[in-house]
Write an enzyme that holds these catalytic residues in place. Structure first.
Site, PDB file in Angstrom:
ATOM      1  CB  THR A  72      -0.941   0.003   1.220  1.00 11.19           C
ATOM      2  OG1 THR A  72      -1.903  -1.041   1.070  1.00 11.19           O
ATOM      3  CG2 THR A  72      -1.664   1.330   1.347  1.00 11.19           C
ATOM      4  CB  SER A 200       2.956  -6.656   0.501  1.00  6.51           C
ATOM      5  OG  SER A 200       2.710  -5.913   1.659  1.00  6.51           O
ATOM      6  CB  ALA A 201       7.456  -9.292   3.201  1.00  7.67           C
ATOM      7  CB  CYS A 328     -22.121  -8.155   6.665  1.00  2.00           C
ATOM      8  SG  CYS A 328     -22.062  -9.819   5.982  1.00  2.00           S
TER       9      CYS A 328
END
Length: 380
Positions: A72, A200-201, A328
């Site tokens: 990110t 990303s690891a 939801c």
């Protein structure tokens, strides 16, 4: 209760070897990598050796690997720096990108007045490459193309080489979110000419809080986080030495065993498709999930022939962890942003999505347990 973990696209469990490598660093290499004394330089050596090994695997310069906290952050760094430093006027992307890309692009549209164009997507989740080609030919606006390598929900693979070539032919920059494919597919950035990529690891059995951005040197991006000269002046702040050591070990294990791991996981995925098809009449495979040449081998997205917003919870109560692929709200199941773009209204209203994702540790008995649990829940 034995826990069955089938949500590896969300995160993967740490390997013992990775934990061991991190513990050694925790105990012995606590120095600040920016310090000039021995303890500091020992820590610096760990991060630079790891950087060199990753760069060698991707066939790039070590200076083009910039450590971040995750994919990110890498995607945010690339997108926002591209607009500020490269004066990008237009971003071409899709509505199927990961949230960190989608929201960053929307932010740039709203606050930096960047033009954003979303490519057409067919019912299988395929990107309209011909439209991309026409858009790039029809305008001389400085453009960044932002398309993920493999979709994190349905697994669809992008033809990275073709898109990179189209971008180069038309003078556009190309960023690909490679979080789902890094260390899962062979990547050679000396041949596949992407300008930017992300990692990303924790997607390949490394630690959370460690990742990197690939930033081609010729692009001359600048930092978004300031306050130090770390990471070639592209990300200020003391490096996460322990996390980087874990990232490096996980990356090494994944790439050294790529053929063995991918073969095993593809076999597991094929078995899952077979068993689900046999036992659950009317099941749908979303996107290109069931097509081995067009889908990432770790991801299988299905729509079950029943509207049941609680199925993820019911599976969890049986010790099976999967992603339901929906959120939801007020008791109503809402399809994910990806599935809502490719599934018909009728399918969305009459089915329940699940994303099943595998690792090299997944075994057939776990697939059998999942299928049996679904048969019981669906009362087939």
């Amino acid at each position: 209760m034995t826990q069955i973990y089938l949500d590896n696209a969300a995160t993967t469990p740490l390997l013992d070897e990775v934990i061991d490598a991190m513990v050694v660093v925790m105990k012995n290499n606590f120095g600040n990598p920016s310090s000039t004394h021995t303890l500091g330089q020992e820590a610096k050596t760990i991060i630079e050796e790891t950087r060199r090994k990753i760069a060698n695997e991707l066939h790039v310069s070590p200076a083009e690997i910039i450590y971040t906290s995750c994919g990110t952050e890498a995607n945010n760094l690339i997108l926002k720096s591209a607009v500020e430093d490269l004066k990008i006027e237009r971003i071409i992307t899709t509505e199927l990108e990961h949230k960190c890309v989608a929201e960053s692009v929307e932010n740039l549209k709203n606050f930096k007045n960047v033009e954003v164009i979303y490519l057409n997507i067919n019912e299988k989740g395929d990107v309209d490459i011909e439209q991309l080609q026409q858009l790039l030919k029809s305008s001389d606006k400085k453009t960044l193309v932002c398309l993920m390598h493999a979709n994190n929900e349905i697994g669809n693979l992008l033809d990275l080489d073709r898109v990179a070539d189209i971008c180069k032919e038309n003078g556009a920059y190309f960023h690909s979110d490679t979080v789902q494919t890094m260390a899962h597919l062979p990547l050679d950035f000396s041949k596949t000419l992407v300008d930017f990529a992300s990692c990303s690891a924790h997607k390949f059995h490394g630690p959370k809080g460690a990742g990197f951005a690939f930033i081609r040197k010729s692009t001359h991006l600048k930092a978004q986080i300031h306050g130090g000269t770390q990471e070639r002046n592209l990300r200020a702040g003391t490096e996460n030495v322990v996390g980087i050591a874990g990232l490096g070990k996980a990356f090494e294990i994944a790439t050294d065993n790529l053929e063995k791991f991918s073969s095993h996981i593809q076999e597991i995925k094929d078995y899952a498709i077979q068993r689900l098809s046999e036992k659950i009449p009317g099941i749908l495979f979303n996107g290109r999930s069931a097509e081995s040449d067009k889908s990432l081998y770790t991801v299988l997205s299905v729509s079950l022939p029943s509207q049941n917003p609680l199925i993820g919870l019911q599976l969890d109560m049986k010790g099976i962890a999967v992603s339901q692929g929906s959120a939801c709200s007020s008791g109503a199941a809402k399809p994910s942003s990806v599935l809502s773009k490719i599934l018909s209204e009728e399918t969305q209203q009459n089915t329940t999505p699940l994303r099943i994702s595998f690792s090299h540790k997944t075994i057939k008995e776990e697939i059998d347990a999942l299928v049996n649990a679904l048969v019981e829940i669906l009362r087939l």
